[in-house]
Motif scaffolding. Structure first.
Motif, PDB file in Angstrom:
ATOM      1  N   GLN A   7      26.364 -27.962 -16.161  1.00 55.65           N
ATOM      2  CA  GLN A   7      24.845 -27.384 -16.524  1.00 55.65           C
ATOM      3  C   GLN A   7      23.516 -27.724 -17.811  1.00 55.65           C
ATOM      4  O   GLN A   7      22.666 -27.412 -18.265  1.00 55.65           O
ATOM      5  N   ARG A   8      24.960 -27.185 -18.787  1.00 55.88           N
ATOM      6  CA  ARG A   8      24.359 -27.689 -20.105  1.00 55.88           C
ATOM      7  C   ARG A   8      24.484 -29.023 -19.844  1.00 55.88           C
ATOM      8  O   ARG A   8      23.019 -29.441 -20.590  1.00 55.88           O
ATOM      9  N   GLY A   9      25.192 -29.871 -19.494  1.00 59.98           N
ATOM     10  CA  GLY A   9      24.289 -30.860 -20.174  1.00 59.98           C
ATOM     11  C   GLY A   9      23.576 -31.857 -19.469  1.00 59.98           C
ATOM     12  O   GLY A   9      22.150 -32.242 -19.691  1.00 59.98           O
ATOM     13  N   GLN A  10      23.174 -31.203 -17.762  1.00 59.29           N
ATOM     14  CA  GLN A  10      22.150 -31.563 -17.048  1.00 59.29           C
ATOM     15  C   GLN A  10      20.954 -31.070 -17.958  1.00 59.29           C
ATOM     16  O   GLN A  10      19.871 -31.738 -18.648  1.00 59.29           O
ATOM     17  N   ALA A  11      20.964 -29.993 -18.338  1.00 56.18           N
ATOM     18  CA  ALA A  11      19.694 -29.028 -19.055  1.00 56.18           C
ATOM     19  C   ALA A  11      19.702 -30.086 -20.679  1.00 56.18           C
ATOM     20  O   ALA A  11      18.181 -30.476 -21.096  1.00 56.18           O
ATOM     21  N   THR A  12      20.824 -30.591 -21.044  1.00 54.95           N
ATOM     22  CA  THR A  12      20.551 -31.579 -22.539  1.00 54.95           C
ATOM     23  C   THR A  12      19.911 -32.972 -22.003  1.00 54.95           C
ATOM     24  O   THR A  12      18.816 -33.999 -22.613  1.00 54.95           O
ATOM     25  N   LEU A  13      20.299 -33.685 -20.550  1.00 58.92           N
ATOM     26  CA  LEU A  13      19.679 -34.760 -20.323  1.00 58.92           C
ATOM     27  C   LEU A  13      18.140 -34.670 -19.981  1.00 58.92           C
ATOM     28  O   LEU A  13      17.203 -35.695 -20.480  1.00 58.92           O
ATOM     29  N   SER A  14      17.607 -33.664 -19.744  1.00 58.74           N
ATOM     30  CA  SER A  14      16.835 -33.332 -19.262  1.00 58.74           C
ATOM     31  C   SER A  14      15.647 -33.048 -20.418  1.00 58.74           C
ATOM     32  O   SER A  14      14.440 -34.071 -20.595  1.00 58.74           O
ATOM     33  N   SER A  15      16.124 -32.696 -21.523  1.00 58.89           N
ATOM     34  CA  SER A  15      14.973 -32.605 -22.443  1.00 58.89           C
ATOM     35  C   SER A  15      15.272 -33.744 -23.318  1.00 58.89           C
ATOM     36  O   SER A  15      14.087 -33.556 -24.047  1.00 58.89           O
ATOM     37  N   ILE A  16      15.916 -34.376 -23.482  1.00 62.39           N
ATOM     38  CA  ILE A  16      15.859 -35.599 -24.013  1.00 62.39           C
ATOM     39  C   ILE A  16      15.551 -36.912 -23.274  1.00 62.39           C
ATOM     40  O   ILE A  16      13.842 -37.268 -23.537  1.00 62.39           O
ATOM     41  N   HIS A  17      15.601 -37.099 -22.043  1.00 64.69           N
ATOM     42  CA  HIS A  17      14.855 -38.261 -21.211  1.00 64.69           C
ATOM     43  C   HIS A  17      14.497 -37.259 -19.839  1.00 64.69           C
ATOM     44  O   HIS A  17      14.079 -38.315 -19.236  1.00 64.69           O
ATOM     45  N   GLY A  18      13.911 -35.998 -19.863  1.00 62.59           N
ATOM     46  CA  GLY A  18      12.990 -36.446 -18.743  1.00 62.59           C
ATOM     47  C   GLY A  18      13.306 -36.520 -17.158  1.00 62.59           C
ATOM     48  O   GLY A  18      15.153 -36.917 -16.760  1.00 62.59           O
ATOM     49  N   HIS A  19      12.531 -36.820 -16.524  1.00 58.55           N
ATOM     50  CA  HIS A  19      12.943 -37.458 -14.802  1.00 58.55           C
ATOM     51  C   HIS A  19      13.462 -38.651 -15.189  1.00 58.55           C
ATOM     52  O   HIS A  19      14.754 -39.440 -14.257  1.00 58.55           O
ATOM     53  N   ALA A  36      29.061 -40.582 -12.927  1.00 59.77           N
ATOM     54  CA  ALA A  36      27.692 -40.141 -13.471  1.00 59.77           C
ATOM     55  C   ALA A  36      27.964 -38.524 -13.733  1.00 59.77           C
ATOM     56  O   ALA A  36      27.106 -37.964 -14.943  1.00 59.77           O
ATOM     57  N   ARG A  37      29.124 -37.202 -13.311  1.00 62.04           N
ATOM     58  CA  ARG A  37      29.388 -36.294 -13.792  1.00 62.04           C
ATOM     59  C   ARG A  37      29.455 -35.985 -14.581  1.00 62.04           C
ATOM     60  O   ARG A  37      29.242 -35.593 -15.458  1.00 62.04           O
ATOM     61  N   PHE A  38      30.654 -37.685 -14.794  1.00 65.93           N
ATOM     62  CA  PHE A  38      31.133 -37.455 -16.615  1.00 65.93           C
ATOM     63  C   PHE A  38      30.415 -37.351 -17.702  1.00 65.93           C
ATOM     64  O   PHE A  38      30.113 -37.189 -18.441  1.00 65.93           O
ATOM     65  N   ILE A  39      28.908 -38.357 -17.405  1.00 63.98           N
ATOM     66  CA  ILE A  39      27.703 -38.670 -18.298  1.00 63.98           C
ATOM     67  C   ILE A  39      27.864 -37.824 -18.552  1.00 63.98           C
ATOM     68  O   ILE A  39      27.269 -37.241 -19.977  1.00 63.98           O
ATOM     69  N   ILE A  40      27.019 -36.976 -17.152  1.00 63.12           N
ATOM     70  CA  ILE A  40      26.161 -35.475 -17.946  1.00 63.12           C
ATOM     71  C   ILE A  40      27.164 -34.247 -18.564  1.00 63.12           C
ATOM     72  O   ILE A  40      27.442 -33.950 -19.748  1.00 63.12           O
ATOM     73  N   GLU A  41      28.690 -34.379 -17.982  1.00 61.06           N
ATOM     74  CA  GLU A  41      29.307 -33.192 -18.654  1.00 61.06           C
ATOM     75  C   GLU A  41      29.787 -33.455 -20.303  1.00 61.06           C
ATOM     76  O   GLU A  41      30.117 -32.574 -21.344  1.00 61.06           O
ATOM     77  N   PHE A  42      30.581 -34.873 -20.726  1.00 61.94           N
ATOM     78  CA  PHE A  42      30.674 -35.540 -21.629  1.00 61.94           C
ATOM     79  C   PHE A  42      29.885 -35.691 -22.659  1.00 61.94           C
ATOM     80  O   PHE A  42      29.954 -34.883 -23.516  1.00 61.94           O
ATOM     81  N   PRO A  43      29.419 -36.892 -22.923  1.00 64.30           N
ATOM     82  CA  PRO A  43      28.139 -36.723 -23.404  1.00 64.30           C
ATOM     83  C   PRO A  43      27.108 -36.058 -23.622  1.00 64.30           C
ATOM     84  O   PRO A  43      26.582 -35.557 -25.132  1.00 64.30           O
TER      85      PRO A  43
END
Length: 136
Positions: A7-19, A36-43
């Motif tokens: 969830q933290r990863g999704q929020a961060t990804l969205s704040s930088i890259h939007g949709h 895909a999950r690894f990308i959201i969770e780790f970076p």
């Protein structure tokens, strides 16, 4: 799956890259959902969310690294857009890419500048269309 990291990863990804980030993750989900999950969770869930560097500073570092690698135009395109989303100016991005010519060579910098030029032109085109239609 660690739902806090995700969830933290999704929020961060969205704040930088939007949709745009969501689209990349969905595209990877068709072929490699765990990746895909690894990308959201780790970076994005662990590294980008640390709070020590600002999102702008992280995008500058990421753009620099991608220019230096010289073989990741799709990722470079996404992170140029991400840099603009978190406060980098076009001039900042061009300057960072030019700086990388010293370390990555002129071909890598030229290729990256051409990617940036495409991103800027697409944004200008969308802005012009939005102005003409009254819609973003």
């Amino acid at each position: 799956m660690d739902s806090d990291r995700f969830q933290r990863g999704q929020a961060t990804l969205s704040s930088i890259h939007g949709h745009i980030g969501e689209g990349v993750m969905k595209a990877l989900g068709d072929i490699a959902p765990e990746f895909a999950r690894f990308i959201i969770e780790f970076p994005y869930g662990d590294i980008y969310a640390r709070g020590i560097l600002s999102p702008r500073e992280r995008q500058i570092a990421t753009i620099s690294s991608l220019v230096t690698l010289g073989h990741s135009p799709k990722e470079l395109r996404a992170h140029i857009q991400g840099g603009l989303n978190v406060g980098c100016s076009r001039q900042d991005i061009v300057e960072v890419i030019m700086q990388m010519a010293v370390y990555a060579g002129f071909p890598a910098a030229v290729n990256a500048l051409l990617v940036a030029k495409e991103v800027f032109a697409e944004l200008d085109e969308r802005g012009q269309q939005a102005a003409e239609t009254g819609r973003p």
